[in-house]
Motif scaffolding. Structure first.
Motif, PDB file in Angstrom:
ATOM      1  N   MET A  38       0.852  -1.174   0.000  1.00 44.74           N
ATOM      2  CA  MET A  38       0.000   0.000   0.000  1.00 44.74           C
ATOM      3  C   MET A  38       0.897   1.235   0.000  1.00 44.74           C
ATOM      4  N   ASP A  39       0.468   2.216  -0.734  1.00 43.94           N
ATOM      5  CA  ASP A  39       1.195   3.476  -0.854  1.00 43.94           C
ATOM      6  C   ASP A  39       1.243   4.182   0.497  1.00 43.94           C
ATOM      7  N   SER A  40       2.345   4.796   0.822  1.00 45.32           N
ATOM      8  CA  SER A  40       2.537   5.461   2.118  1.00 45.32           C
ATOM      9  C   SER A  40       1.539   6.602   2.324  1.00 45.32           C
ATOM     10  N   ALA A  41       1.290   7.380   1.276  1.00 42.14           N
ATOM     11  CA  ALA A  41       0.351   8.505   1.379  1.00 42.14           C
ATOM     12  C   ALA A  41      -1.065   7.975   1.612  1.00 42.14           C
ATOM     13  N   LEU A  42      -1.418   6.901   0.937  1.00 42.53           N
ATOM     14  CA  LEU A  42      -2.741   6.305   1.100  1.00 42.53           C
ATOM     15  C   LEU A  42      -2.898   5.734   2.513  1.00 42.53           C
ATOM     16  N   GLU A  43      -1.846   5.120   3.013  1.00 41.26           N
ATOM     17  CA  GLU A  43      -1.868   4.567   4.370  1.00 41.26           C
ATOM     18  C   GLU A  43      -2.014   5.685   5.406  1.00 41.26           C
ATOM     19  N   ASP A  44      -1.317   6.791   5.190  1.00 39.62           N
ATOM     20  CA  ASP A  44      -1.420   7.937   6.109  1.00 39.62           C
ATOM     21  C   ASP A  44      -2.846   8.503   6.114  1.00 39.62           C
ATOM     22  N   ARG A  45      -3.458   8.581   4.920  1.00 34.91           N
ATOM     23  CA  ARG A  45      -4.831   9.079   4.838  1.00 34.91           C
ATOM     24  C   ARG A  45      -5.792   8.141   5.555  1.00 34.91           C
ATOM     25  N   LEU A  46      -5.578   6.835   5.384  1.00 33.81           N
ATOM     26  CA  LEU A  46      -6.433   5.853   6.040  1.00 33.81           C
ATOM     27  C   LEU A  46      -6.310   5.948   7.562  1.00 33.81           C
ATOM     28  N   ILE A  47      -5.099   6.105   8.053  1.00 35.44           N
ATOM     29  CA  ILE A  47      -4.872   6.247   9.497  1.00 35.44           C
ATOM     30  C   ILE A  47      -5.549   7.512  10.014  1.00 35.44           C
ATOM     31  N   ALA A  48      -5.423   8.602   9.262  1.00 40.27           N
ATOM     32  CA  ALA A  48      -6.052   9.869   9.667  1.00 40.27           C
ATOM     33  C   ALA A  48      -7.573   9.722   9.715  1.00 40.27           C
ATOM     34  N   LEU A  49      -8.131   9.042   8.707  1.00 40.51           N
ATOM     35  CA  LEU A  49      -9.580   8.830   8.698  1.00 40.51           C
ATOM     36  C   LEU A  49     -10.031   7.956   9.858  1.00 40.51           C
ATOM     37  N   GLU A  50      -9.278   6.919  10.154  1.00 39.64           N
ATOM     38  CA  GLU A  50      -9.622   6.052  11.281  1.00 39.64           C
ATOM     39  C   GLU A  50      -9.554   6.815  12.600  1.00 39.64           C
ATOM     40  N   SER A  51      -8.565   7.677  12.726  1.00 40.30           N
ATOM     41  CA  SER A  51      -8.445   8.493  13.948  1.00 40.30           C
ATOM     42  C   SER A  51      -9.637   9.431  14.083  1.00 40.30           C
ATOM     43  N   ARG A  52     -10.004  10.063  12.982  1.00 39.71           N
ATOM     44  CA  ARG A  52     -11.145  10.978  13.026  1.00 39.71           C
ATOM     45  C   ARG A  52     -12.430  10.233  13.332  1.00 39.71           C
ATOM     46  N   LEU A  53     -12.588   9.044  12.748  1.00 37.89           N
ATOM     47  CA  LEU A  53     -13.772   8.237  13.021  1.00 37.89           C
ATOM     48  C   LEU A  53     -13.844   7.857  14.496  1.00 37.89           C
ATOM     49  N   ALA A  54     -12.718   7.446  15.065  1.00 38.36           N
ATOM     50  CA  ALA A  54     -12.687   7.090  16.487  1.00 38.36           C
ATOM     51  C   ALA A  54     -13.055   8.299  17.346  1.00 38.36           C
ATOM     52  N   HIS A  55     -12.548   9.462  16.971  1.00 39.83           N
ATOM     53  CA  HIS A  55     -12.857  10.694  17.712  1.00 39.83           C
ATOM     54  C   HIS A  55     -14.358  10.989  17.640  1.00 39.83           C
TER      55      HIS A  55
END
Length: 71
Positions: A1-18
């Motif tokens: 998986m592309d690093s930028a795509l992985e970073d976006r996915l992590i950011a989205l998961e963090s926002r969802l958890a919040h």
């Protein structure tokens, strides 16, 4: 998986958890507020009943307010 795509996915998961945590907290606050509203509504009803009883007692005649005989 592309690093930028992985970073976006992590950011989205963090926002969802919040957002999920905020929704849970707001649900708790709303539950507490509803309990307070229910309690205050019951108190208002009791006060209205007491006020009604007092108002019904206000129809007494002035002779009912005479001082006791020992005065």
């Amino acid at each position: 998986m592309d690093s930028a795509l992985e970073d976006r996915l992590i950011a989205l998961e963090s926002r969802l958890a919040h957002h999920e945590r905020m929704a849970d907290e707001m649900s708790d606050v709303l539950t507490d507020q509803q309990r307070a509203i229910d309690l205050l509504t019951a108190r208002i009803r009791r006060l209205q009943d007491r006020l009604k009883d007092v108002e019904l007692g206000a129809d007494r005649s002035p002779q009912d307010d005479k001082p006791p005989p020992h005065y």
